[in-house]
Design a protein around this motif. Structure first.
Motif, PDB file in Angstrom:
ATOM      1  N   PHE A  77      28.014  41.708  36.737  1.00 15.08           N
ATOM      2  CA  PHE A  77      27.860  40.905  37.949  1.00 15.08           C
ATOM      3  C   PHE A  77      29.216  40.338  38.377  1.00 15.08           C
ATOM      4  CE2 PHE A  77      24.739  37.594  39.945  1.00 15.08           C
ATOM      5  CZ  PHE A  77      25.244  37.903  41.194  1.00 15.08           C
ATOM      6  N   ILE A  78      30.006  39.892  37.427  1.00 13.46           N
ATOM      7  CA  ILE A  78      31.331  39.324  37.725  1.00 13.46           C
ATOM      8  C   ILE A  78      32.235  40.388  38.338  1.00 13.46           C
ATOM      9  CG2 ILE A  78      33.439  38.365  36.711  1.00 13.46           C
ATOM     10  CD1 ILE A  78      31.660  37.008  34.621  1.00 13.46           C
ATOM     11  N   ILE A  79      32.279  41.555  37.698  1.00 11.61           N
ATOM     12  CA  ILE A  79      33.138  42.636  38.190  1.00 11.61           C
ATOM     13  C   ILE A  79      32.722  43.054  39.597  1.00 11.61           C
ATOM     14  CG2 ILE A  79      33.796  45.050  37.831  1.00 11.61           C
ATOM     15  CD1 ILE A  79      33.563  44.516  34.818  1.00 11.61           C
ATOM     16  N   SER A  80      31.424  43.154  39.839  1.00  6.74           N
ATOM     17  CA  SER A  80      30.944  43.548  41.165  1.00  6.74           C
ATOM     18  C   SER A  80      31.267  42.490  42.211  1.00  6.74           C
ATOM     19  CB  SER A  80      29.430  43.798  41.114  1.00  6.74           C
ATOM     20  OG  SER A  80      29.125  44.906  40.304  1.00  6.74           O
ATOM     21  N   SER A  81      31.160  41.215  41.836  1.00  8.09           N
ATOM     22  CA  SER A  81      31.499  40.149  42.784  1.00  8.09           C
ATOM     23  C   SER A  81      32.980  40.197  43.135  1.00  8.09           C
ATOM     24  CB  SER A  81      31.140  38.780  42.194  1.00  8.09           C
ATOM     25  OG  SER A  81      29.741  38.654  42.011  1.00  8.09           O
ATOM     26  N   LEU A  82      33.824  40.418  42.136  1.00 12.73           N
ATOM     27  CA  LEU A  82      35.264  40.524  42.394  1.00 12.73           C
ATOM     28  C   LEU A  82      35.593  41.784  43.189  1.00 12.73           C
ATOM     29  CD1 LEU A  82      36.702  39.387  38.941  1.00 12.73           C
ATOM     30  CD2 LEU A  82      36.638  38.077  41.070  1.00 12.73           C
ATOM     31  N   SER A  83      34.780  42.834  43.023  1.00 13.09           N
ATOM     32  CA  SER A  83      34.993  44.090  43.751  1.00 13.09           C
ATOM     33  C   SER A  83      34.357  44.078  45.135  1.00 13.09           C
ATOM     34  CB  SER A  83      34.427  45.267  42.946  1.00 13.09           C
ATOM     35  OG  SER A  83      35.014  45.344  41.670  1.00 13.09           O
ATOM     36  N   HIS A  84      33.566  43.039  45.411  1.00 12.53           N
ATOM     37  CA  HIS A  84      32.876  42.903  46.691  1.00 12.53           C
ATOM     38  C   HIS A  84      31.863  44.030  46.911  1.00 12.53           C
ATOM     39  CE1 HIS A  84      32.416  40.666  50.322  1.00 12.53           C
ATOM     40  NE2 HIS A  84      32.743  41.654  51.124  1.00 12.53           N
ATOM     41  N   ALA A  85      31.353  44.589  45.797  1.00 14.18           N
ATOM     42  CA  ALA A  85      30.338  45.651  45.870  1.00 14.18           C
ATOM     43  C   ALA A  85      29.866  45.958  44.465  1.00 14.18           C
ATOM     44  CB  ALA A  85      30.896  46.911  46.523  1.00 14.18           C
ATOM     45  N   TRP A  86      28.646  46.504  44.350  1.00 14.21           N
ATOM     46  CA  TRP A  86      28.160  46.990  43.068  1.00 14.21           C
ATOM     47  C   TRP A  86      28.789  48.351  42.834  1.00 14.21           C
ATOM     48  CZ3 TRP A  86      25.660  45.282  38.893  1.00 14.21           C
ATOM     49  CH2 TRP A  86      25.155  46.221  38.001  1.00 14.21           C
ATOM     50  N   ILE A  87      29.687  48.433  41.857  1.00 14.41           N
ATOM     51  CA  ILE A  87      30.510  49.635  41.682  1.00 14.41           C
ATOM     52  C   ILE A  87      29.999  50.545  40.566  1.00 14.41           C
ATOM     53  CG2 ILE A  87      32.560  48.444  42.540  1.00 14.41           C
ATOM     54  CD1 ILE A  87      33.477  48.164  39.633  1.00 14.41           C
ATOM     55  N   PHE A  88      28.843  50.245  40.003  1.00 15.37           N
ATOM     56  CA  PHE A  88      28.355  51.010  38.855  1.00 15.37           C
ATOM     57  C   PHE A  88      27.295  52.035  39.225  1.00 15.37           C
ATOM     58  CE2 PHE A  88      29.743  46.803  37.423  1.00 15.37           C
ATOM     59  CZ  PHE A  88      30.759  47.185  36.536  1.00 15.37           C
ATOM     60  N   GLY A  89      27.020  52.176  40.530  1.00 13.42           N
ATOM     61  CA  GLY A  89      26.134  53.217  40.995  1.00 13.42           C
ATOM     62  C   GLY A  89      24.676  53.007  40.653  1.00 13.42           C
ATOM     63  N   GLU A  90      23.872  54.042  40.896  1.00 14.97           N
ATOM     64  CA  GLU A  90      22.428  53.950  40.715  1.00 14.97           C
ATOM     65  C   GLU A  90      22.033  53.869  39.241  1.00 14.97           C
ATOM     66  OE1 GLU A  90      21.020  57.383  42.717  1.00 14.97           O
ATOM     67  OE2 GLU A  90      21.291  56.547  44.725  1.00 14.97           O
ATOM     68  N   THR A  91      22.698  54.654  38.403  1.00 15.57           N
ATOM     69  CA  THR A  91      22.391  54.610  36.972  1.00 15.57           C
ATOM     70  C   THR A  91      22.721  53.237  36.401  1.00 15.57           C
ATOM     71  OG1 THR A  91      22.845  56.978  36.731  1.00 15.57           O
ATOM     72  CG2 THR A  91      22.852  55.650  34.729  1.00 15.57           C
ATOM     73  N   GLY A  92      23.853  52.695  36.799  1.00 17.88           N
ATOM     74  CA  GLY A  92      24.234  51.354  36.357  1.00 17.88           C
ATOM     75  C   GLY A  92      23.249  50.303  36.831  1.00 17.88           C
ATOM     76  N   CYS A  93      22.729  50.488  38.035  1.00 15.21           N
ATOM     77  CA  CYS A  93      21.747  49.545  38.584  1.00 15.21           C
ATOM     78  C   CYS A  93      20.458  49.578  37.767  1.00 15.21           C
ATOM     79  CB  CYS A  93      21.455  49.893  40.041  1.00 15.21           C
ATOM     80  SG  CYS A  93      20.419  48.690  40.912  1.00 15.21           S
ATOM     81  N   LEU A  94      20.034  50.783  37.387  1.00 17.10           N
ATOM     82  CA  LEU A  94      18.828  50.922  36.587  1.00 17.10           C
ATOM     83  C   LEU A  94      19.000  50.273  35.212  1.00 17.10           C
ATOM     84  CD1 LEU A  94      16.013  52.143  36.061  1.00 17.10           C
ATOM     85  CD2 LEU A  94      17.184  54.246  35.315  1.00 17.10           C
ATOM     86  N   LEU A  95      20.135  50.551  34.555  1.00 20.03           N
ATOM     87  CA  LEU A  95      20.377  49.993  33.221  1.00 20.03           C
ATOM     88  C   LEU A  95      20.552  48.477  33.275  1.00 20.03           C
ATOM     89  CD1 LEU A  95      22.810  52.699  31.776  1.00 20.03           C
ATOM     90  CD2 LEU A  95      20.353  52.425  31.350  1.00 20.03           C
ATOM     91  N   TYR A  96      21.246  48.007  34.316  1.00 23.80           N
ATOM     92  CA  TYR A  96      21.421  46.561  34.469  1.00 23.80           C
ATOM     93  C   TYR A  96      20.066  45.891  34.702  1.00 23.80           C
ATOM     94  CZ  TYR A  96      22.992  42.095  36.427  1.00 23.80           C
ATOM     95  OH  TYR A  96      23.177  40.752  36.682  1.00 23.80           O
ATOM     96  N   GLY A  97      19.223  46.517  35.503  1.00 19.00           N
ATOM     97  CA  GLY A  97      17.903  45.958  35.754  1.00 19.00           C
ATOM     98  C   GLY A  97      17.062  45.896  34.493  1.00 19.00           C
ATOM     99  N   ILE A  98      17.145  46.943  33.670  1.00 17.38           N
ATOM    100  CA  ILE A  98      16.366  46.975  32.438  1.00 17.38           C
ATOM    101  C   ILE A  98      16.822  45.881  31.478  1.00 17.38           C
ATOM    102  CG2 ILE A  98      15.888  48.317  30.356  1.00 17.38           C
ATOM    103  CD1 ILE A  98      15.848  50.810  32.087  1.00 17.38           C
ATOM    104  N   GLN A  99      18.140  45.787  31.262  1.00 21.43           N
ATOM    105  CA  GLN A  99      18.622  44.771  30.323  1.00 21.43           C
ATOM    106  C   GLN A  99      18.358  43.366  30.852  1.00 21.43           C
ATOM    107  OE1 GLN A  99      21.431  42.481  30.436  1.00 21.43           O
ATOM    108  NE2 GLN A  99      21.684  42.907  32.617  1.00 21.43           N
ATOM    109  N   GLY A 100      18.462  43.183  32.166  1.00 20.14           N
ATOM    110  CA  GLY A 100      18.178  41.875  32.740  1.00 20.14           C
ATOM    111  C   GLY A 100      16.727  41.470  32.537  1.00 20.14           C
ATOM    112  N   SER A 101      15.822  42.439  32.690  1.00 20.72           N
ATOM    113  CA  SER A 101      14.405  42.155  32.485  1.00 20.72           C
ATOM    114  C   SER A 101      14.096  41.908  31.011  1.00 20.72           C
ATOM    115  CB  SER A 101      13.555  43.313  33.009  1.00 20.72           C
ATOM    116  OG  SER A 101      13.676  43.440  34.415  1.00 20.72           O
ATOM    117  N   VAL A 102      14.704  42.703  30.126  1.00 21.96           N
ATOM    118  CA  VAL A 102      14.469  42.535  28.691  1.00 21.96           C
ATOM    119  C   VAL A 102      14.895  41.140  28.236  1.00 21.96           C
ATOM    120  CG1 VAL A 102      15.236  43.243  26.391  1.00 21.96           C
ATOM    121  CG2 VAL A 102      14.573  44.968  28.063  1.00 21.96           C
ATOM    122  N   PHE A 103      16.128  40.761  28.544  1.00 20.20           N
ATOM    123  CA  PHE A 103      16.630  39.474  28.085  1.00 20.20           C
ATOM    124  C   PHE A 103      16.025  38.317  28.870  1.00 20.20           C
ATOM    125  CE2 PHE A 103      20.411  42.171  26.837  1.00 20.20           C
ATOM    126  CZ  PHE A 103      20.120  42.126  25.477  1.00 20.20           C
ATOM    127  N   GLY A 104      15.750  38.546  30.157  1.00 19.01           N
ATOM    128  CA  GLY A 104      15.155  37.487  30.968  1.00 19.01           C
ATOM    129  C   GLY A 104      13.737  37.161  30.529  1.00 19.01           C
TER     130      GLY A 104
END
Length: 365
Positions: A77-104
């Motif tokens: 999230f920090i890197i994307s905010s500094l980059s002014h965009a989500w730079i990890f693509g669709e696969t990164g979005c899926l993995l980020y969503g999964i880990q966010g849901s697991v830990f959340g």
């Protein structure tokens, strides 16, 4: 950092660069505080692992969930905010969503079980006589199986993950509630069992504690005894802790869940009727501007998002709320990982003494 010209529009930030910079600073503070706080909790309990109690194992699990999100989620999230965009693509979005849901979800369920444990200890005197570490380990196993189950379903086509309305983070596709029946069912089930169940458990548990404390104080009010005085003092501290826990939980998660659901339910309405941010927010923080929206999203922030990756949106309405309205609750929710070690541990003298001994090699005088 610059934004690649190949970045899909849905992954571009809908906020101004100054807003993204403020968000990055806030996340750095939150992440570092969470890693230090939850890391201290894990270190202290590791040192006393041979004497750990069942209730403390749930606290360890809570710290582990918050620590995991701070290490595996916040940096993206920090890197994307500094980059002014989500730079990890669709696969990164899926993995980020999964880990966010697991830990959340893991953090919320752990919090609810800790609340329930405290409630049963106060309201049921026999509870503490039969609960042991095996029961606590089984609870931890159930928590992780429960969270992985709900978080991984979108990877198999039941539910979806997508970029947040502000563009630099990913979450459950709340907005798919307006599309297919399967996605609508997942959103409702996720809200009920991922947020609603732990919320009801926490509120009910601490209400029961407060009622029990109130009844006990009234029953003992006429007995002039030092024991009663000490008991009343402990009860008062417990009541204050209950209030703090409930307020912190509600402040962190209720706005995010409410805004997400409202945004999803209104996503089918006319985008021109969507509410706009308050003028004071525009002027003081410079978080939104017509020029920036036209640059990143020529029509409005409520056009249709398209994607072909499994687990991500294929075609679902965008949020009808302005990005600034959705980012603030999201930041509150992510900051909860920082508040938990303060509420559950640092406010306890026993933990402070153990931490002091671990750091300085001796106890406080």
């Amino acid at each position: 950092m610059g934004v690649s010209t190949s970045t899909e529009p849905q992954f571009l930030s809908k906020l101004s660069p100054s807003a993204d910079l403020l968000i990055a600073v806030f996340l750095i503070f939150t992440g570092v505080s969470s890693v230090c706080g939850n890391g201290a909790v894990l270190a202290v309990y590791y040192r006393k692992r041979s004497k750990i109690k069942p209730a403390e194992l749930l606290t360890v699990n809570l710290a582990l969930c918050d620590f995991g999100f701070s290490v595996l989620g916040v940096p993206f999230f920090i890197i994307s905010s500094l980059s002014h965009a989500w730079i990890f693509g669709e696969t990164g979005c899926l993995l980020y969503g999964i880990q966010g849901s697991v830990f959340g979800i893991g953090s919320l369920i752990s919090t609810s079980l800790i609340s329930l444990d405290r409630c049963l200890k106060i309201c049921c005197l026999r509870y503490g006589q039969w609960v042991n570490n095996l029961h606590a380990f089984l609870c931890m196993l159930v928590i992780w199986l429960y969270t992985v189950f709900w978080a991984s379903l979108p990877a198999f086509g039941f539910g979806r993950y997508r970029p947040e309305p502000y563009g630099t983070s990913c979450t459950v596709d709340w907005w798919s509630i307006q599309t297919t029946h399967i996605d609508r069912l997942y959103v409702y089930l996720f809200l009920c069992f991922g947020f609603g169940l732990p919320t009801v458990t926490i509120i009910t548990s601490y209400l029961a504690i407060l009622i029990k404390v109130y009844i006990s104080n009234r029953a003992l009010a006429s007995i002039p005894c030092s024991f009663v005085s000490n008991t009343s003092t402990k009860d008062l501290k417990l009541a204050k802790m209950a209030v703090v826990v409930c307020i912190a939980f509600l402040v962190a998660w209720l706005p995010y869940a409410s805004v997400s659901l409202i945004s999803a339910l209104l996503s089918g309405e006319d985008p021109l009727s969507a509410p706009t941010p308050a003028p004071i927010i525009n002027s003081v923080l410079n978080w939104t501007s017509t020029e920036s929206y036209k640059h990143f999203n020529p029509g409005k922030w409520s056009n249709t998002s398209l994607s072909t990756h499994q687990g991500l949106t294929t075609s679902s309405p965008e949020s009808s709320l302005a990005p600034v309205v959705t980012v603030i609750p999201a930041l509150f929710a992510k900051s909860h990982c920082m508040m938990n070690p303060i509420i559950y541990q640092i406010m306890h003298r026993e933990f402070r003494d153990s931490l002091y001994q671990m750091v300085f090699g001796r106890g406080k005088s």
